[in-house]
Design an enzyme around this catalytic site. Structure first.
Site, PDB file in Angstrom:
ATOM      1  N   MET A   1       0.856  -1.181   0.000  1.00 51.52           N
ATOM      2  CA  MET A   1       0.000   0.000   0.000  1.00 51.52           C
ATOM      3  C   MET A   1       0.890   1.229   0.000  1.00 51.52           C
ATOM      4  O   MET A   1       1.654   1.467   0.938  1.00 51.52           O
ATOM      5  CB  MET A   1      -0.919  -0.053   1.226  1.00 51.52           C
ATOM      6  CG  MET A   1      -1.967  -1.157   1.104  1.00 51.52           C
ATOM      7  SD  MET A   1      -3.144  -1.221   2.467  1.00 51.52           S
ATOM      8  CE  MET A   1      -2.161  -1.994   3.721  1.00 51.52           C
ATOM      9  N   MET A   2       0.733   2.006  -1.079  1.00 47.79           N
ATOM     10  CA  MET A   2       1.621   3.158  -1.274  1.00 47.79           C
ATOM     11  C   MET A   2       1.555   4.107  -0.088  1.00 47.79           C
ATOM     12  O   MET A   2       0.475   4.390   0.407  1.00 47.79           O
ATOM     13  CB  MET A   2       1.225   3.911  -2.544  1.00 47.79           C
ATOM     14  CG  MET A   2       1.772   3.255  -3.804  1.00 47.79           C
ATOM     15  SD  MET A   2       1.466   4.284  -5.243  1.00 47.79           S
ATOM     16  CE  MET A   2      -0.295   4.218  -5.339  1.00 47.79           C
ATOM     17  N   GLN A  53       4.432  -5.552  -6.798  1.00 43.59           N
ATOM     18  CA  GLN A  53       3.385  -5.005  -7.655  1.00 43.59           C
ATOM     19  C   GLN A  53       3.922  -3.875  -8.522  1.00 43.59           C
ATOM     20  O   GLN A  53       4.592  -2.960  -8.032  1.00 43.59           O
ATOM     21  CB  GLN A  53       2.219  -4.467  -6.845  1.00 43.59           C
ATOM     22  CG  GLN A  53       1.084  -4.080  -7.804  1.00 43.59           C
ATOM     23  CD  GLN A  53      -0.073  -3.409  -7.139  1.00 43.59           C
ATOM     24  OE1 GLN A  53       0.062  -2.333  -6.573  1.00 43.59           O
ATOM     25  NE2 GLN A  53      -1.224  -4.052  -7.204  1.00 43.59           N
ATOM     26  N   CYS A  83      -5.608   0.969  -9.167  1.00 48.96           N
ATOM     27  CA  CYS A  83      -5.346   2.182  -8.402  1.00 48.96           C
ATOM     28  C   CYS A  83      -5.976   3.385  -9.097  1.00 48.96           C
ATOM     29  O   CYS A  83      -5.747   3.609 -10.283  1.00 48.96           O
ATOM     30  CB  CYS A  83      -3.847   2.386  -8.256  1.00 48.96           C
ATOM     31  SG  CYS A  83      -3.465   3.870  -7.348  1.00 48.96           S
ATOM     32  N   HIS A 156     -10.405  -6.392  -6.411  1.00 45.76           N
ATOM     33  CA  HIS A 156     -10.952  -5.484  -5.399  1.00 45.76           C
ATOM     34  C   HIS A 156     -12.411  -5.311  -5.795  1.00 45.76           C
ATOM     35  O   HIS A 156     -12.700  -4.713  -6.826  1.00 45.76           O
ATOM     36  CB  HIS A 156     -10.175  -4.165  -5.400  1.00 45.76           C
ATOM     37  CG  HIS A 156     -10.657  -3.196  -4.366  1.00 45.76           C
ATOM     38  ND1 HIS A 156     -10.051  -1.985  -4.161  1.00 45.76           N
ATOM     39  CD2 HIS A 156     -11.680  -3.257  -3.478  1.00 45.76           C
ATOM     40  CE1 HIS A 156     -10.688  -1.332  -3.185  1.00 45.76           C
ATOM     41  NE2 HIS A 156     -11.684  -2.080  -2.768  1.00 45.76           N
ATOM     42  N   ASN A 196     -10.733  -9.174  -2.625  1.00 41.14           N
ATOM     43  CA  ASN A 196     -10.203  -8.116  -1.762  1.00 41.14           C
ATOM     44  C   ASN A 196     -11.273  -7.034  -1.606  1.00 41.14           C
ATOM     45  O   ASN A 196     -12.097  -6.842  -2.478  1.00 41.14           O
ATOM     46  CB  ASN A 196      -8.937  -7.527  -2.416  1.00 41.14           C
ATOM     47  CG  ASN A 196      -8.520  -6.197  -1.803  1.00 41.14           C
ATOM     48  OD1 ASN A 196      -8.571  -5.159  -2.469  1.00 41.14           O
ATOM     49  ND2 ASN A 196      -8.111  -6.209  -0.569  1.00 41.14           N
ATOM     50  N   GLY A 198     -12.714  -4.531   1.972  1.00 42.05           N
ATOM     51  CA  GLY A 198     -13.623  -4.478   3.114  1.00 42.05           C
ATOM     52  C   GLY A 198     -13.620  -5.717   3.992  1.00 42.05           C
ATOM     53  O   GLY A 198     -14.585  -5.949   4.726  1.00 42.05           O
ATOM     54  N   GLY A 218      -5.996  -5.568   3.260  1.00 41.73           N
ATOM     55  CA  GLY A 218      -5.156  -4.385   3.179  1.00 41.73           C
ATOM     56  C   GLY A 218      -5.132  -3.627   4.482  1.00 41.73           C
ATOM     57  O   GLY A 218      -4.308  -3.856   5.361  1.00 41.73           O
ATOM     58  N   ARG A 219      -6.127  -2.736   4.642  1.00 42.53           N
ATOM     59  CA  ARG A 219      -6.112  -1.834   5.795  1.00 42.53           C
ATOM     60  C   ARG A 219      -6.192  -2.568   7.116  1.00 42.53           C
ATOM     61  O   ARG A 219      -5.519  -2.185   8.083  1.00 42.53           O
ATOM     62  CB  ARG A 219      -7.256  -0.818   5.654  1.00 42.53           C
ATOM     63  CG  ARG A 219      -6.988   0.176   4.540  1.00 42.53           C
ATOM     64  CD  ARG A 219      -8.237   0.926   4.151  1.00 42.53           C
ATOM     65  NE  ARG A 219      -9.210   0.074   3.481  1.00 42.53           N
ATOM     66  CZ  ARG A 219     -10.345   0.486   2.955  1.00 42.53           C
ATOM     67  NH1 ARG A 219     -10.668   1.765   3.028  1.00 42.53           N
ATOM     68  NH2 ARG A 219     -11.166  -0.339   2.343  1.00 42.53           N
TER      69      ARG A 219
HETATM   70  C1  LIG Z   1      -2.748   3.903   1.815  1.00 47.19           C
HETATM   71  C2  LIG Z   1      -3.150   2.870   0.802  1.00 47.19           C
HETATM   72  C3  LIG Z   1      -2.328   2.610  -0.279  1.00 47.19           C
HETATM   73  C4  LIG Z   1      -2.678   1.639  -1.225  1.00 47.19           C
HETATM   74  N1  LIG Z   1      -1.806   1.349  -2.227  1.00 47.19           N
HETATM   75  C5  LIG Z   1      -2.090   0.326  -3.060  1.00 47.19           C
HETATM   76  C6  LIG Z   1      -1.135  -0.111  -4.008  1.00 47.19           C
HETATM   77  O1  LIG Z   1      -0.006   0.393  -4.079  1.00 47.19           O
HETATM   78  N2  LIG Z   1      -1.496  -1.120  -4.843  1.00 47.19           N
HETATM   79  C7  LIG Z   1      -2.726  -1.731  -4.762  1.00 47.19           C
HETATM   80  O2  LIG Z   1      -3.005  -2.652  -5.523  1.00 47.19           O
HETATM   81  N3  LIG Z   1      -3.632  -1.343  -3.869  1.00 47.19           N
HETATM   82  C8  LIG Z   1      -3.326  -0.335  -3.017  1.00 47.19           C
HETATM   83  N4  LIG Z   1      -4.248   0.021  -2.076  1.00 47.19           N
HETATM   84  C9  LIG Z   1      -5.564  -0.636  -2.057  1.00 47.19           C
HETATM   85  C10 LIG Z   1      -5.534  -1.890  -1.192  1.00 47.19           C
HETATM   86  O3  LIG Z   1      -4.603  -2.820  -1.686  1.00 47.19           O
HETATM   87  C11 LIG Z   1      -6.894  -2.562  -1.168  1.00 47.19           C
HETATM   88  O4  LIG Z   1      -7.235  -2.946  -2.468  1.00 47.19           O
HETATM   89  C12 LIG Z   1      -7.988  -1.659  -0.614  1.00 47.19           C
HETATM   90  O5  LIG Z   1      -7.562  -0.944   0.529  1.00 47.19           O
HETATM   91  C13 LIG Z   1      -9.231  -2.491  -0.254  1.00 47.19           C
HETATM   92  O6  LIG Z   1      -8.871  -3.554   0.599  1.00 47.19           O
HETATM   93  P1  LIG Z   1      -9.037  -3.447   2.213  1.00 47.19           P
HETATM   94  O7  LIG Z   1     -10.482  -3.091   2.471  1.00 47.19           O
HETATM   95  O8  LIG Z   1      -8.655  -4.806   2.720  1.00 47.19           O
HETATM   96  O9  LIG Z   1      -8.114  -2.367   2.685  1.00 47.19           O
HETATM   97  C14 LIG Z   1      -3.915   0.963  -1.103  1.00 47.19           C
HETATM   98  C15 LIG Z   1      -4.727   1.213  -0.001  1.00 47.19           C
HETATM   99  C16 LIG Z   1      -4.360   2.152   0.950  1.00 47.19           C
HETATM  100  C17 LIG Z   1      -5.249   2.389   2.151  1.00 47.19           C
END
Ligand SMILES: Cc1cc2nc3c(=O)[nH]c(=O)nc-3n(C[C@H](O)[C@H](O)[C@H](O)COP(=O)(O)O)c2cc1C
Length: 319
Positions: A1-2, A53, A83, A156, A196, A198, A218-219
């Site tokens: 996650m960037m 990635q 993204c 996602h 992926n 939520g 992710g989060r």
């Molecule tokens: C701060 C931040 C940076 C993210 N950067 C990326 C990324 O670089 N590549 C990617 O595929 N998804 C990125 N995501 C999205 C997450 O991988 C994920 O798809 C999204 O948060 C939904 O999943 P979650 O509900 O489990 O967090 C990022 C999410 C956050 C919060």
């Protein structure tokens, strides 16, 4: 996650779980070609299995980076088709590629041709963007990239609304549609399809596994890394006892000492660990110690050792 994850975060997460696959944040193909490769791509052997990635839409450049990624020893290379940030759209990669499945397929084909047989090439996408019909956008993209040789697809399970929503809003506001991902899996029984979006708890993740091959968090994993300590048992039927969080802190304290001796700052590592004791007595003191002492000049692994002592004392007091 960037802007959130990095190699220190992955090293930490790997202490909590042996079987999960860890992903890097997106690295832009041009940066990997022209930038400081060791800084962008370097990782610790302890992080395996780890996937890199990539962001990009030029098949030749993506092929070149795939060769570099293979040399670095990554276990998978993944193409970002999800993204939604403006920065990413102006470079014509990320979620806007949902509109050009042919181009994504050419990217995958080029990456597959460049990758050794041992390096899977995978795609992470949305279910569509803006006014696209997800049935056509998702199934159409997946058909083309699977034909091009993609080894796995992560979805996602919501659209990205490129007009009008910020990247942050695009992670919460477009409604989730898990069912379309389940149906995608039903259409591709022999291909890895992962879900992926939520998913906050391991029992939710486990329930998704009845329908798909993998679950990406992710989060929740970032904010509550303690749940990763249960991931091997819940998701991979591991029978060994879960890692002890105090032992993990000890390993990380030594890692911080090494990082500081090499010229780094304690905070580079401890910032990823703030949520470790989420929901446990003493969590507040832990967070406070890391965010106040961890950032001081001269901070080292003792920040973690002292913070752990406070958590243990709080736990004893609460018992
Ligand atoms: C701060 C931040 C940076 C993210 N950067 C990326 C990324 O670089 N590549 C990617 O595929 N998804 C990125 N995501 C999205 C997450 O991988 C994920 O798809 C999204 O948060 C939904 O999943 P979650 O509900 O489990 O967090 C990022 C999410 C956050 C919060």
């Amino acid at each position: 996650m960037m802007d959130w994850t990095d190699r220190h975060c992955r090293f930490f997460h790997r202490q909590l779980t042996r079987h999960t696959l860890l992903y890097t944040e997106m690295v832009v193909a041009d940066a990997a070609i022209h930038g400081d490769r060791e800084r962008l791509l370097g990782f610790d052997d302890a992080e395996h299995p780890v996937a890199l990635q990539l962001g990009g839409s030029d098949p030749d450049k993506l092929a070149e980076v795939t060769r570099i990624v293979a040399d670095f020893g990554y276990d998978e290379v993944n193409l970002n088709v999800g993204c939604p940030s403006d920065r990413v759209q102006s470079g014509t990669f990320g979620a806007c590629l949902m509109r050009t499945p042919d181009l994504v397929a050419r990217c995958v084909e080029a990456m597959k041709a460049a990758a050794p047989a041992s390096l899977p090439v995978t795609v992470k996408c949305r279910i569509g963007v803006d006014d696209q019909d997800p049935e056509q956008a998702l199934f159409g993209l997946v058909r083309q990239v699977v034909d091009a040789g993609a080894d796995a697809i992560w979805v996602h399970a919501r659209k990205a609304w490129l007009e009008g929503l910020s990247p942050k809003e695009n992670r919460d506001i477009p409604p989730l549609d898990y069912d379309i991902v389940y149906r995608l899996k039903a259409d591709y029984p022999d291909h890895f399809i992962g879900i992926n979006g939520g998913i906050h708890e391991l029992d939710q993740a486990h329930a998704h596994r009845a329908h798909v091959d993998g679950v990406m968090m992710g989060r929740a994993a970032y904010h509550n890394p303690g749940l990763l300590a249960q991931a091997d048992r819940v998701m991979f039927a591991e029978t060994a006892t879960a890692p002890d969080l105090a032992d993990v802190v000890g390993i990380m304290a030594d890692y911080v000492d090494r990082h500081v001796r090499a010229g780094g700052k304690a905070h580079h590592v401890t910032r990823h660990m703030v949520g470790l004791f989420h929901g446990v007595a003493g969590a507040r003191q832990w967070r406070q110690t890391l965010s106040t002492r961890g950032v001081l000049a001269g901070a080292d692994g003792d920040v973690l050792r002292d913070a752990l002592r406070n958590v243990m004392q709080a736990g004893q007091a609460a018992a």
